[in-house]
Design a protein around this motif. Structure first.
Motif, short mmCIF file in Angstrom:
data_model
loop_
_atom_site.label_atom_id
_atom_site.label_comp_id
_atom_site.label_asym_id
_atom_site.label_seq_id
_atom_site.Cartn_x
_atom_site.Cartn_y
_atom_site.Cartn_z
N LEU A 85 -8.68 84.08 43.38
CA LEU A 85 -9.53 83.03 42.80
C LEU A 85 -10.86 83.59 42.30
O LEU A 85 -11.90 82.94 42.40
CB LEU A 85 -9.78 81.90 43.81
N VAL A 86 -10.81 84.81 41.74
CA VAL A 86 -12.02 85.43 41.21
C VAL A 86 -11.88 85.82 39.74
O VAL A 86 -12.71 86.54 39.21
CB VAL A 86 -12.41 86.68 42.05
N HIS A 87 -10.82 85.34 39.09
CA HIS A 87 -10.65 85.69 37.67
C HIS A 87 -11.77 85.03 36.87
O HIS A 87 -12.02 83.83 37.00
CB HIS A 87 -9.28 85.20 37.17
N PRO A 88 -12.48 85.80 36.02
CA PRO A 88 -13.66 85.25 35.33
C PRO A 88 -13.34 84.17 34.30
O PRO A 88 -14.26 83.46 33.88
CB PRO A 88 -14.26 86.49 34.65
N ASP A 89 -12.08 84.04 33.91
CA ASP A 89 -11.72 83.04 32.90
C ASP A 89 -11.02 81.82 33.49
O ASP A 89 -10.57 80.94 32.76
CB ASP A 89 -10.84 83.67 31.82
N ILE A 90 -10.91 81.77 34.82
CA ILE A 90 -10.35 80.59 35.49
C ILE A 90 -11.47 79.96 36.31
O ILE A 90 -11.98 80.56 37.25
CB ILE A 90 -9.16 80.94 36.40
N HIS A 91 -11.86 78.77 35.93
CA HIS A 91 -12.95 78.05 36.59
C HIS A 91 -12.37 76.91 37.43
O HIS A 91 -11.31 76.37 37.13
CB HIS A 91 -13.93 77.52 35.55
N TYR A 92 -13.13 76.50 38.45
CA TYR A 92 -12.64 75.48 39.38
C TYR A 92 -13.68 74.38 39.53
O TYR A 92 -14.89 74.64 39.59
CB TYR A 92 -12.34 76.10 40.75
N SER A 93 -13.18 73.16 39.61
CA SER A 93 -14.04 72.01 39.84
C SER A 93 -13.38 71.12 40.89
O SER A 93 -12.16 70.90 40.83
CB SER A 93 -14.26 71.23 38.54
N PHE A 94 -14.18 70.60 41.83
CA PHE A 94 -13.63 69.84 42.95
C PHE A 94 -14.74 68.99 43.56
O PHE A 94 -15.93 69.23 43.29
CB PHE A 94 -13.04 70.79 44.00
N PRO A 95 -14.40 68.00 44.39
CA PRO A 95 -15.44 67.15 45.00
C PRO A 95 -16.35 67.96 45.92
O PRO A 95 -15.88 68.83 46.67
CB PRO A 95 -14.64 66.11 45.80
N VAL A 96 -17.62 67.69 45.89
CA VAL A 96 -18.59 68.35 46.77
C VAL A 96 -19.56 67.31 47.32
O VAL A 96 -19.58 66.15 46.88
CB VAL A 96 -19.37 69.46 46.02
N VAL A 97 -20.37 67.73 48.27
CA VAL A 97 -21.39 66.86 48.86
C VAL A 97 -22.73 67.59 48.85
O VAL A 97 -22.77 68.82 48.74
CB VAL A 97 -21.03 66.46 50.31
N SER A 98 -23.80 66.84 49.00
CA SER A 98 -25.13 67.45 49.06
C SER A 98 -25.32 68.14 50.39
O SER A 98 -25.01 67.58 51.45
CB SER A 98 -26.21 66.37 48.89
#
Length: 404
Positions: free
Chosen positions: A99-112
């Protein structure tokens, strides 16, 4: 992650591979499947398949070279067989798997992390890599607990959307494609409208892979701009074999867990942790207290079950739900059509004597409601006492009441 690491879903894997090899890839795909069906592992495997160097060479074969005899004829190309999985060993695959490929980005739920924060997925990328490694079939609750959210509500924020726009506006570093894997777009509120123009008119070779469980909770404006990839629940034999191969569960236990999980591998893993618990004994005690024990016995049982963790409470209710469904099958279709052990069949026959199909369906509805409220941190004592009283009233609608 490789396709071979994803449990089952052979037809979906084949369909995804054909999208690439036949040049039919849409710029925005929605992987839609219920919890435990493998939506996230499939999306991760597909992203790795797209960037795999060997797959790309296969899809763009080199010319065979000039004619041996010097004729001026078009150079032929060699078309190798279609690769149905990433190679797993090229530099691109190695990076994608970590999960470190520079052209694959990730988005997911987060909290403060603290008051006033404007969190983004990139703030939690280290935790995300570890979570995916440990729990690729985990759900949103698992993830939020993993990052210490406690009772905070996860969210995909407006700042996250701005960050996505910034990342995808850059040129790709190594791969032909830039890929965004967005997990749980259900957590994307109206701020998700910031992404509409980007999704509708993305930069060249930009792909959106959205992974969702509940279609009705996704913004319609985003939903209408994606191509749907439906992911069915797993078959019981697939769950059973995965438990045996990956977790060394005995064949008998794997069969029971696969039956109860109903195609949800996440649920199967939860059940596996408590495979030694005797839910039948617990259920027998509950119904005896409910039907003939009186208030004192009911309160005593509720006090005991309230001490169990929330996941165990959910699994117990799910087991009761499964038994009631099998009771209905036993009554209507006969013993050869039920998936119960011998002792459970005897128990089911007794349950059928004290309740009819309509009553059993009513209890199933109450169990589903109770599970919903447990997931939302309802007080266990209050919930199970209310549920006990409701079940008592449902069962006692019959004139004849016998102990189970």
């Amino acid at each position: 992650m490789l396709f071979k690491d994803v449990i089952g879903q052979e037809e979906v894997k084949q369909h995804l591979a054909e999208m690439i090899n036949h040049n039919r890839l849409s710029h925005a795909l929605l992987f839609l499947g219920k919890e435990g069906s493998g939506g996230l592992p499939l999306a991760l495997a597909f992203a790795q398949y797209i960037v795999c160097e060997k797959v790309n060479r296969s899809n763009n074969p080199e010319p065979a070279g000039p004619s041996l005899f010097g004729f001026d004829e078009p150079a032929e190309t060699v078309a190798p067989a279609m690769l149905t999985d990433a190679c797993g060993v090229c530099p691109a695959c190695t990076k994608a798997q970590q999960l470190v490929h520079p052209d694959i980005h990730y988005s997911f739920p987060v909290v403060s992390k603290k008051s006033g924060d404007k969190p983004k997925s990139s703030d939690f990328i280290t935790e995300w890599r570890e979570f995916v490694k440990q729990q690729p079939y985990g759900n949103a609750y698992d993830w939020l607990q993993f990052i210490g959210a406690d009772n905070k509500q996860g969210n995909i924020t407006a700042e996250e959307c701005n960050d996505i726009i910034r990342q995808l506006s850059l040129k790709s570093f190594e791969s032909e494609y830039k890929i965004l894997v967005m997990w749980m777009p259900e957590y994307l509120g109206n701020q998700g409208n910031k992404l509409l123009k980007l999704i509708e008119e993305p930069p060249a070779n930009t792909l959106f892979l959205l992974v969702a469980e509940k279609e009705e909770q996704i913004l319609q404006t985003i939903l209408s701009r994606t191509q749907l990839v439906k992911i069915p629940l797993l078959d019981a034999p697939q769950v059973e074999q995965a438990l045996i191969d990956r977790h060394q569960v005995s064949a008998a236990q794997a069969q029971m867990i696969a039956r109860l999980s109903e195609g949800n591998y996440h649920e199967a893993l939860q059940l596996m942790q408590h495979a030694e618990d005797d839910w039948l004994v617990q259920l027998r005690e509950w119904l005896n207290a409910t039907v003939k024990g009186g208030p004192a016995a009911q309160v005593k049982w509720v006090d005991e079950v309230a001490k169990m963790g929330r996941e165990k409470q959910k699994q117990f209710l799910q087991y009761f739900n499964h038994v009631l469904e099998q009771c209905i099958r036993l009554r209507i279709m006969g013993q050869e059509h039920v998936t119960l052990a011998e002792t459970e069949i005897d128990f089911a026959q007794r349950v059928n004597k004290i309740s009819g199909v309509t009553q059993q369906q009513a209890i199933i509805h109450e169990l589903d409601s109770a599970t919903y409220y447990i997931e939302r941190n309802a007080n266990a004592k209050m919930l199970f006492l209310a549920l006990t009283i409701k079940i008592s009233h449902i069962i006692k609608n019959r004139v004849l009441v016998k102990a189970v």
